[in-house]
Each structure stands twice: as structure tokens, then as C-alpha cells.
Design a protein around this motif. Structure first.
Motif, PDB file in Angstrom:
ATOM      1  N   MET A  89      39.847  37.462  32.711  1.00 18.28           N
ATOM      2  CA  MET A  89      39.566  38.106  33.438  1.00 18.28           C
ATOM      3  C   MET A  89      39.320  36.728  34.467  1.00 18.28           C
ATOM      4  O   MET A  89      40.035  36.816  35.435  1.00 18.28           O
ATOM      5  N   LEU A  90      38.663  35.140  33.910  1.00 18.98           N
ATOM      6  CA  LEU A  90      38.563  34.825  35.158  1.00 18.98           C
ATOM      7  C   LEU A  90      39.826  33.876  34.979  1.00 18.98           C
ATOM      8  O   LEU A  90      40.046  32.962  36.399  1.00 18.98           O
ATOM      9  N   ARG A 170      43.520  40.575  41.393  1.00 18.95           N
ATOM     10  CA  ARG A 170      44.646  39.978  41.415  1.00 18.95           C
ATOM     11  C   ARG A 170      44.905  39.638  42.933  1.00 18.95           C
ATOM     12  O   ARG A 170      45.279  38.686  43.653  1.00 18.95           O
ATOM     13  N   VAL A 171      45.074  41.247  43.290  1.00 16.90           N
ATOM     14  CA  VAL A 171      44.990  41.457  44.907  1.00 16.90           C
ATOM     15  C   VAL A 171      44.017  40.416  45.947  1.00 16.90           C
ATOM     16  O   VAL A 171      44.563  40.066  46.778  1.00 16.90           O
ATOM     17  N   ARG A 172      42.781  40.595  45.223  1.00 17.87           N
ATOM     18  CA  ARG A 172      41.616  39.673  46.443  1.00 17.87           C
ATOM     19  C   ARG A 172      42.325  38.335  45.869  1.00 17.87           C
ATOM     20  O   ARG A 172      41.629  37.827  46.790  1.00 17.87           O
ATOM     21  N   GLU A 173      42.265  37.632  44.708  1.00 13.23           N
ATOM     22  CA  GLU A 173      42.309  36.353  44.326  1.00 13.23           C
ATOM     23  C   GLU A 173      44.017  35.950  45.133  1.00 13.23           C
ATOM     24  O   GLU A 173      43.693  34.812  46.108  1.00 13.23           O
ATOM     25  N   ARG A 174      44.920  36.797  45.362  1.00 14.83           N
ATOM     26  CA  ARG A 174      45.812  36.655  46.311  1.00 14.83           C
ATOM     27  C   ARG A 174      45.062  36.904  48.450  1.00 14.83           C
ATOM     28  O   ARG A 174      46.187  35.495  48.695  1.00 14.83           O
ATOM     29  N   ALA A 175      44.327  37.446  48.009  1.00 18.42           N
ATOM     30  CA  ALA A 175      43.732  37.438  49.436  1.00 18.42           C
ATOM     31  C   ALA A 175      43.527  36.236  50.161  1.00 18.42           C
ATOM     32  O   ALA A 175      43.072  35.863  51.102  1.00 18.42           O
ATOM     33  N   LEU A 182      34.338  36.853  42.816  1.00 13.12           N
ATOM     34  CA  LEU A 182      35.144  38.339  42.149  1.00 13.12           C
ATOM     35  C   LEU A 182      34.266  37.837  40.534  1.00 13.12           C
ATOM     36  O   LEU A 182      34.285  38.656  39.812  1.00 13.12           O
ATOM     37  N   THR A 183      34.095  36.513  40.634  1.00  7.52           N
ATOM     38  CA  THR A 183      33.144  35.892  39.008  1.00  7.52           C
ATOM     39  C   THR A 183      31.925  37.011  38.447  1.00  7.52           C
ATOM     40  O   THR A 183      31.580  37.926  37.725  1.00  7.52           O
ATOM     41  N   ASP A 187      31.677  39.851  35.773  1.00  6.44           N
ATOM     42  CA  ASP A 187      30.217  39.204  34.488  1.00  6.44           C
ATOM     43  C   ASP A 187      29.877  40.846  34.535  1.00  6.44           C
ATOM     44  O   ASP A 187      29.072  41.643  33.837  1.00  6.44           O
ATOM     45  N   LEU A 188      29.666  41.815  36.245  1.00  8.60           N
ATOM     46  CA  LEU A 188      28.905  43.267  36.148  1.00  8.60           C
ATOM     47  C   LEU A 188      29.594  44.075  35.035  1.00  8.60           C
ATOM     48  O   LEU A 188      29.844  45.032  34.378  1.00  8.60           O
ATOM     49  N   VAL A 189      31.497  44.105  34.873  1.00 11.92           N
ATOM     50  CA  VAL A 189      32.715  44.620  34.163  1.00 11.92           C
ATOM     51  C   VAL A 189      32.324  44.010  32.826  1.00 11.92           C
ATOM     52  O   VAL A 189      32.015  45.073  32.317  1.00 11.92           O
ATOM     53  N   ILE A 190      32.163  42.773  32.851  1.00 11.74           N
ATOM     54  CA  ILE A 190      31.657  42.891  31.147  1.00 11.74           C
ATOM     55  C   ILE A 190      30.538  43.316  31.068  1.00 11.74           C
ATOM     56  O   ILE A 190      30.243  43.720  29.297  1.00 11.74           O
TER      57      ILE A 190
END
Length: 201
Positions: A89-90, A170-175, A182-183, A187-190
Motif C-alpha cells: 500500500m505504501l 490512489r485518488v488521493r496520491e494523484r491529488a 496517507l501513511t 497504518d490504521l487500516v493495517i
């Protein structure tokens, strides 16, 4: 002598993929493609029929390349599943080595731009999404079988949670959103995957 079509076509599809990825389908003209591929309009039409056909081939090329990379990065046979998921994901939101950060995912971009208006494109984007789901499922099932994940973790629901998170990332990375934020999300999701509870002594 005729030009070596197969070699030229492979390079042309790779170049077209890069252009469509940067600009999107509608913003890329036939002239843009001709300039990028160094082909005259007649040569481009003779080789690829039209812009839409070339776009489908570019999408297929990206899917094959991305799927192979995802499978490699999600391989958790020799490390903890949560570690493999986090690193994958990173990588999706950084990709520092190739200089392509800030463009998002070609498949996600395409699904966002064209939605369900183009059935041939929709089938390809859905197939790509299903590959991601299956890779996530395999990783989670491996973690469950090895006792690494929380007891009672619902594999189906967790696949959808991680898949939806990945699309959003992916959308936020593009933005251009801050990588630290994002990290934190990753981490929260993991952490929701848990560690498996310790056996009672």
C-alpha cells in the motif's frame, strides 16, 4: 522491406500507455499520439485502427504489468502478511524509484473518467479490480491460516475494506495529498487486521 511491425507495436503501445496515463483518454488526441509515438496519422490508423483500439491495448498493457508487480509485492510467503500489505500500500502511493508519483493508477483514473459509458473499458477495469481483490484474498487467507490475523476476521468484508482503501489512496496520491497523512491511514487500516490473540497459558 517492410518495417518490423511487432517490435514497433510493442514500443508504441508502451509509449501510448504513458501518454494516456498522464493525460487521460479524452484529453489525448490522435495528433498527440502521433507525436509521442513518432507515427504519421496514416501509420497510426493502419497499425492500430483508431484511438480507442490503441487505448484498449494500452490499458491491457498496464494491467498485465501492474498485476505482475502487485502479485510480487503481495507475496507474503516469507514474511508476515501485515508487513506485505503495508509495504504494498505504501508503494502504491509513493513509487519513488520510477518518478511516476502523482499520476495515480491508470485503471482507477480510467474508471473515474469513463465510468460505465464504455463497455469494453468497463470490462477491463472490472477485471483489473477483481485481480486486486483476489490478491488481497490470497494474502488474508494465508495470514489466517498462519494465525497472524485477528480471530473472527471476516475475509470477504476485509477484502472490500482494503480494496476500497486502496482506490481512495490512489485518488488521493494523484491529488497530491501529503504522504504522511496517507501513511497514517494505511497504518490504521493495517491495525484493524489485528494480531491473532495469544494462546492461553
Amino acid at each position: 522491406m517492410g518495417r518490423p511491425r511487432q517490435f514497433d507495436e510493442k514500443n508504441a503501445v508502451t509509449s501510448a500507455t504513458e501518454l494516456f496515463w498522464r493525460r487521460g483518454y479524452h484529453a489525448t488526441s490522435v495528433r498527440d499520439l502521433g507525436d509521442e509515438l513518432k507515427l504519421t496519422p496514416s501509420s497510426l490508423y493502419r497499425t492500430f485502427t483508431d484511438k480507442h483500439t490503441l487505448f484498449l491495448r494500452a490499458l491491457d498493457h498496464y494491467r498485465a504489468t501492474e498485476s505482475a508487480e502487485a502479485r510480487k509485492r503481495l507475496d507474503a510467503t516469507d514474511r508476515p502478511v501485515q508487513e506485505a500489505l503495508r509495504e504494498w500500500m505504501l508503494w502504491l502511493v509513493t513509487c519513488p524509484a520510477d518518478g511516476k508519483s502523482g499520476r495515480g493508477c491508470f485503471v482507477v483514473n480510467t474508471a473515474t473518467e469513463l465510468g460505465t459509458t464504455d463497455e469494453k473499458v468497463r470490462r477491463r477495469t472490472e477485471a483489473a479490480f477483481e485481480v486486486t481483490r483476489q490478491a488481497l484474498r490470497a494474502a488474508l487467507e494465508l495470514g489466517r491460516d498462519r494465525g497472524e490475523l485477528a480471530a473472527g476476521l471476516d475475509i470477504d468484508d476485509t477484502v472490500e475494506l482494503l480494496f476500497t482503501t486502496v482506490l481512495g489512496l490512489r485518488v488521493r496520491e494523484r491529488a497530491g495529498h501529503d504522504i504522511e497523512r496517507l501513511t497514517t491511514t494505511i497504518d490504521l487500516v493495517i491495525r484493524t487486521l489485528g494480531p491473532a490473540p495469544a494462546e492461553p497459558v
